[in-house]
Design a protein around this motif. Sequence first.
Motif, PDB file in Angstrom:
ATOM      1  N   PHE A   8      -8.859 -10.897   3.044  1.00  0.00           N
ATOM      2  CA  PHE A   8      -8.344 -12.169   3.061  1.00  0.00           C
ATOM      3  C   PHE A   8      -7.525 -12.607   4.227  1.00  0.00           C
ATOM      4  CE2 PHE A   8      -5.398 -15.524   1.427  1.00  0.00           C
ATOM      5  CZ  PHE A   8      -6.192 -16.357   1.006  1.00  0.00           C
ATOM      6  N   LEU A   9      -8.536 -13.078   5.506  1.00  0.00           N
ATOM      7  CA  LEU A   9      -7.864 -13.285   6.777  1.00  0.00           C
ATOM      8  C   LEU A   9      -6.981 -14.406   6.442  1.00  0.00           C
ATOM      9  CD1 LEU A   9     -11.030 -13.134   8.889  1.00  0.00           C
ATOM     10  CD2 LEU A   9      -9.141 -11.523   8.838  1.00  0.00           C
ATOM     11  N   PRO A  10      -5.858 -14.547   7.264  1.00  0.00           N
ATOM     12  CA  PRO A  10      -5.509 -13.567   8.494  1.00  0.00           C
ATOM     13  C   PRO A  10      -5.061 -12.343   8.257  1.00  0.00           C
ATOM     14  CG  PRO A  10      -4.010 -15.382   8.394  1.00  0.00           C
ATOM     15  CD  PRO A  10      -4.869 -15.558   7.232  1.00  0.00           C
ATOM     16  N   ALA A  11      -4.890 -11.925   6.561  1.00  0.00           N
ATOM     17  CA  ALA A  11      -4.194 -10.658   6.402  1.00  0.00           C
ATOM     18  C   ALA A  11      -5.278  -9.520   6.770  1.00  0.00           C
ATOM     19  CB  ALA A  11      -4.013 -10.579   4.920  1.00  0.00           C
ATOM     20  N   PHE A  12      -4.694  -8.436   7.283  1.00  0.00           N
ATOM     21  CA  PHE A  12      -5.668  -7.271   7.466  1.00  0.00           C
ATOM     22  C   PHE A  12      -7.089  -7.513   8.506  1.00  0.00           C
ATOM     23  CE2 PHE A  12      -3.846  -6.700   3.204  1.00  0.00           C
ATOM     24  CZ  PHE A  12      -2.724  -5.909   3.533  1.00  0.00           C
ATOM     25  N   PRO A  13      -6.792  -8.136   9.686  1.00  0.00           N
ATOM     26  CA  PRO A  13      -7.981  -8.470  10.444  1.00  0.00           C
ATOM     27  C   PRO A  13      -8.157  -6.877  11.289  1.00  0.00           C
ATOM     28  CG  PRO A  13      -5.880  -9.027  11.721  1.00  0.00           C
ATOM     29  CD  PRO A  13      -5.444  -8.715  10.238  1.00  0.00           C
ATOM     30  N   GLY A  14      -9.530  -6.953  11.765  1.00  0.00           N
ATOM     31  CA  GLY A  14      -9.714  -5.500  12.300  1.00  0.00           C
ATOM     32  C   GLY A  14     -10.358  -4.522  11.333  1.00  0.00           C
ATOM     33  N   ALA A  15      -9.808  -3.312  11.744  1.00  0.00           N
ATOM     34  CA  ALA A  15     -10.393  -2.042  11.005  1.00  0.00           C
ATOM     35  C   ALA A  15      -9.661  -1.721   9.614  1.00  0.00           C
ATOM     36  CB  ALA A  15     -10.352  -0.891  11.837  1.00  0.00           C
ATOM     37  N   ASN A  16     -10.354  -1.095   8.798  1.00  0.00           N
ATOM     38  CA  ASN A  16      -9.841  -0.520   7.514  1.00  0.00           C
ATOM     39  C   ASN A  16      -8.797  -1.315   6.688  1.00  0.00           C
ATOM     40  OD1 ASN A  16     -10.710   1.969   8.101  1.00  0.00           O
ATOM     41  ND2 ASN A  16      -9.290   2.633   9.570  1.00  0.00           N
ATOM     42  N   PRO A  17      -9.309  -2.555   6.291  1.00  0.00           N
ATOM     43  CA  PRO A  17      -8.508  -3.430   5.691  1.00  0.00           C
ATOM     44  C   PRO A  17      -8.141  -3.004   4.333  1.00  0.00           C
ATOM     45  CG  PRO A  17     -10.616  -4.593   6.037  1.00  0.00           C
ATOM     46  CD  PRO A  17     -10.657  -3.330   6.933  1.00  0.00           C
ATOM     47  N   TYR A  18      -8.968  -2.201   3.369  1.00  0.00           N
ATOM     48  CA  TYR A  18      -9.041  -1.924   2.167  1.00  0.00           C
ATOM     49  C   TYR A  18      -7.738  -0.883   2.202  1.00  0.00           C
ATOM     50  CZ  TYR A  18     -12.837  -4.542   0.786  1.00  0.00           C
ATOM     51  OH  TYR A  18     -13.592  -5.434   0.531  1.00  0.00           O
ATOM     52  N   GLN A  19      -7.775  -0.051   3.167  1.00  0.00           N
ATOM     53  CA  GLN A  19      -6.767   1.056   3.406  1.00  0.00           C
ATOM     54  C   GLN A  19      -5.553   0.516   3.473  1.00  0.00           C
ATOM     55  OE1 GLN A  19      -7.290   4.485   2.916  1.00  0.00           O
ATOM     56  NE2 GLN A  19      -4.991   4.623   3.342  1.00  0.00           N
ATOM     57  N   ARG A  20      -5.449  -0.530   4.338  1.00  0.00           N
ATOM     58  CA  ARG A  20      -4.075  -1.062   4.827  1.00  0.00           C
ATOM     59  C   ARG A  20      -3.684  -1.924   3.484  1.00  0.00           C
ATOM     60  NH1 ARG A  20      -6.533  -3.826   9.786  1.00  0.00           N
ATOM     61  NH2 ARG A  20      -4.566  -4.914   9.992  1.00  0.00           N
ATOM     62  N   ALA A  21      -4.745  -2.584   2.785  1.00  0.00           N
ATOM     63  CA  ALA A  21      -4.090  -3.252   1.784  1.00  0.00           C
ATOM     64  C   ALA A  21      -3.507  -2.572   0.749  1.00  0.00           C
ATOM     65  CB  ALA A  21      -5.133  -4.190   1.021  1.00  0.00           C
ATOM     66  N   TYR A  22      -4.166  -1.357   0.528  1.00  0.00           N
ATOM     67  CA  TYR A  22      -3.550  -0.436  -0.400  1.00  0.00           C
ATOM     68  C   TYR A  22      -2.142   0.154  -0.086  1.00  0.00           C
ATOM     69  CZ  TYR A  22      -3.103   3.770  -3.167  1.00  0.00           C
ATOM     70  OH  TYR A  22      -2.579   4.793  -4.271  1.00  0.00           O
ATOM     71  N   GLU A  23      -2.052   0.225   1.123  1.00  0.00           N
ATOM     72  CA  GLU A  23      -0.669   0.992   1.735  1.00  0.00           C
ATOM     73  C   GLU A  23       0.309  -0.358   1.660  1.00  0.00           C
ATOM     74  OE1 GLU A  23      -1.738   2.248   5.589  1.00  0.00           O
ATOM     75  OE2 GLU A  23      -2.846   4.092   4.867  1.00  0.00           O
ATOM     76  N   ARG A  24      -0.284  -1.399   1.789  1.00  0.00           N
ATOM     77  CA  ARG A  24       0.733  -2.390   1.750  1.00  0.00           C
ATOM     78  C   ARG A  24       1.402  -2.949   0.251  1.00  0.00           C
ATOM     79  NH1 ARG A  24       4.470  -4.875   0.984  1.00  0.00           N
ATOM     80  NH2 ARG A  24       5.270  -6.664   2.033  1.00  0.00           N
TER      81      ARG A  24
END
Lengths: 284, 284, 284, 284
Positions: free
Chosen positions: C195-211
């Motif tokens: 869901f831009l501008p959240a998590f641009p670039g690589a591995n957005p799902y991994q980062r969404a999980y971590e957040r």
Amino acid sequence: MTSPTATLLVSCPDRPGLVAKIANFIYSNGGNIIHADQHTDFTAGLFLIRIEWQLEGFLLPRDVIDTAFAAIAKPIEASWQLHFSDTIPRIAIWVTKQDHCLLDLLWRHQAQELPAQIALIISNHAHLESIAQQFKLDFYQFPITKDNKLEQEAKELELLQKYQIDLIVLAKYLQILSADFVAKFPNIINIHHSFLPAFPGANPYQRAYERGVKIIGATAHYVTADLDEGPIIEQEVVRVSHRDTVADLIRKGKDLERLVLSRAVRLHLQNRVLVYGNRTVVFS
Amino acid sequence: MTSPTATLLVSCPDRPGLVAKIANFIYSNGGNIIHADQHTDFTAGLFLIRIEWQLEGFLLPRDVIDTAFAAIAKPIEASWQLHFSDTIPRIAIWVTKQDHCLLDLLWRHQAQELPAQIALIISNHAHLESIAQQFKLDFYQFPITKDNKLEQEAKELELLQKYQIDLIVLAKYLQILSADFVAKFPNIINIHHSFLPAFPGANPYQRAYERGVKIIGATAHYVTADLDEGPIIEQEVVRVSHRDTVADLIRKGKDLERLVLSRAVRLHLQNRVLVYGNRTVVFS
Amino acid sequence: MTSPTATLLVSCPDRPGLVAKIANFIYSNGGNIIHADQHTDFTAGLFLIRIEWQLEGFLLPRDVIDTAFAAIAKPIEASWQLHFSDTIPRIAIWVTKQDHCLLDLLWRHQAQELPAQIALIISNHAHLESIAQQFKLDFYQFPITKDNKLEQEAKELELLQKYQIDLIVLAKYLQILSADFVAKFPNIINIHHSFLPAFPGANPYQRAYERGVKIIGATAHYVTADLDEGPIIEQEVVRVSHRDTVADLIRKGKDLERLVLSRAVRLHLQNRVLVYGNRTVVFS
Amino acid sequence: MTSPTATLLVSCPDRPGLVAKIANFIYSNGGNIIHADQHTDFTAGLFLIRIEWQLEGFLLPRDVIDTAFAAIAKPIEASWQLHFSDTIPRIAIWVTKQDHCLLDLLWRHQAQELPAQIALIISNHAHLESIAQQFKLDFYQFPITKDNKLEQEAKELELLQKYQIDLIVLAKYLQILSADFVAKFPNIINIHHSFLPAFPGANPYQRAYERGVKIIGATAHYVTADLDEGPIIEQEVVRVSHRDTVADLIRKGKDLERLVLSRAVRLHLQNRVLVYGNRTVVFS
């Protein structure tokens, strides 16, 4: 954007040249269009348009616009409404005992989300009179029984006339208005606590619970003589689960009801809703 | 997490000690619980639980678990299901002419989203046979007329038995199954192209258009003898507007249908759905 | 509604008379407007309109319309696009290894949801070649390394020219296109799995999980030289919970990706998207 | 369901027997579990559970339960919270000038949606004092400047202690609390007016407008020393279009803010939120 505007809502049989005719009417009189949205219903063969323009610099005096537009509208068999943004409609809010929709409308009015004057509150109970007092609004109670309904409605109609009401908002008014009343005062928005046409009538949350639905909804619609069958303006839904009891559905539903009702009232007040047949075009 | 698990779905009259009894059964036999979710329906006085544990290190052999659990279940008047994650259910997909739900299920199966074996495709038309060929799946056509329905259903039941089918997925199968068929094969999931209980039966999109709703939906449910009245597993909705023709509603609805049906099938295959009365608990 | 139409997408500095001028151009030449939707961005002082009319009975030959409209557009400093509904754009779909968006676009194309010709598939891997074969589409593989990128892009540009491609759809193409490439071929739609501008670039799902977000999304946008910063066409979201692992986010996200990408491509193909600055007006 | 209950929120390293141990503790002391929901985070190797039981008939006196449970919790290295449903938490609501979240919380409290006592209102402005008066709530103003912040926070901490506050709700409090304050009073829920991690910090609606997003959101989270980085409890979104100005985003966003904040506060008050790392498990 704070200068006053005029808005035309027009519907007529589809034919070539309608946008041009209407836009020319405004332009040739010096108006600057700030919103134009058109819809063609090919099944119905109907053309519908909302067009809004700035009154500043418009050459026609306000009281002449309607007559002037009639010259265009008649040949194309159009029906139309003309509204001015600085003519503030007067609202009567009708309630029974629940306060959530009423409070929400009052708060939004304070927050200037609703371009209207809330002129009075009518109820079949005395329950919410204190809220009226708190917001310094006139409050009238008309208890309804099987026997006195028509009589009470006659008094209510008188009151609506006295207060010069333009729109009734049924904010959880749990009585059915007679067909005669609706015929005499057709500008009524109701909130129904279900995702119509599912669960019309009484106890929709109880019935939604029993049916085991996974999503519940609320519906704002214009009132017609047929209960819960009027043209729909807005709907919204929320997910529920097996963990939700009937009380939870009611609680979650209240959030939907106030959201959906306020959206519908706002759309109506901004002259964005055009009814045709039993449908609405919402120029949002 | 790839080691096999066992799952118990249990429902019984509510009373103290149920969680402890069931958890002890697993723990005392060396099982490690990886999912436990419980629900109490206070209106129905019913306790419902899903409990999943790792089979690695579990002291009871698989074929004994059911008998062993019966000793706990009987005194508490429980009904239960026992499933093993590596026992892959066999599915029959039933279709008519529309391919979107079928293709979606086949893709998801390829993408390993559906822990099942798709064993055959049944249709009342020949229309989608080429898809079956492309995916190398057996395809059987059973044309249905008013006169041959029961006869054809008998043959279909034979086929289901021959193919050892555990679950029928009606992926836009536009025929009504007889009450007798449903009684003989009760594991059937259907996708209905409306937000039930709104618009049951035929032509829901056309009727949604005519009613002028602002949101449409789709519903996946278990099939019962009453058309479109079975326990709901999953629903989803999408916003529509006056610009959407019936064709647009159908197009938008197809996206809902494939999403909702695949979610419901996946939940069922993961043994997350427990039916009681005409409701479901979805342990998701 | 099957007769061919012309569509003008126009933007220019706001001033009175624009709707009238454009509508008159069409009406005076005998055209019947079937869709007119206008937007004024008061902050930018910009007028934007989409206007579509039936070509049947239109007096100007197609090859003259553009020149004729220029006479109106120049004095009002307008930029515009003219499209004909029966001129079918040619698409190149670019992929890497994931098939879900590609399959979805191909299926929707078969279902006639996308008014385009899918002319070729380009990939940096050979992985999805079999799908191209199955759908009888030309497939070209251009492996990309740090060293050969510009060289490969030059060949790709040649191919796009040879195949007369109008639009590139990056259907999970996991390479970044050079600024030079984008400058030379600016008609590119990308799907980003967040869901831009959240998590641009690589591995957005991994980062969404971590957040620990409670909702994930997907975004379709036009590609610009700035990674994941181009004008957004469409976004959609889905609710997640603590129970969802990264694998679950990826699975749920795939449904969003294919939905959002296909919606954006369809809107683009129907000439409903007008870019200005880094924003889009979507006349839907 | 109106008899008081106890709730345990437990987290510990995963191992076999945890559900059984905890359920046995309750059952062997005569408790009837009415809600048990468990989650295993396999990545973190963590077991988390919420378990709620009726105190009626429970053999352990309330003041002994914690000590008794410690005997189970220590060997499994568990951290836990014990709550009683009839111990009503005391809330301080912090505001600046905007009233929508405050009013919403106050209404919901009146409607008995929030099992808490609203004990005081704190603000850096005098703006909303009249609302405090209207609801007969104590109101304290602490104007904040760069220079007096720590000094004011010390006074605020004193006040929180004096009023025995359990939870601070930042209902659009537009000041950043110092890391020191958060360390001393960690039970703080904030509403941020964006879909985090998109648009942290100031002016999210303005920035959402400039980025041209098609959906906006709101996020309720626990406050940590890192601005807008604390564990997320709840998020919600709403669709926007090119027609929405920044003022429209603010208006639509206010509806999200009050919905999301009240949901998060309710979940917290029902002891349904368990924080671990920077994530939450929401046992809803």
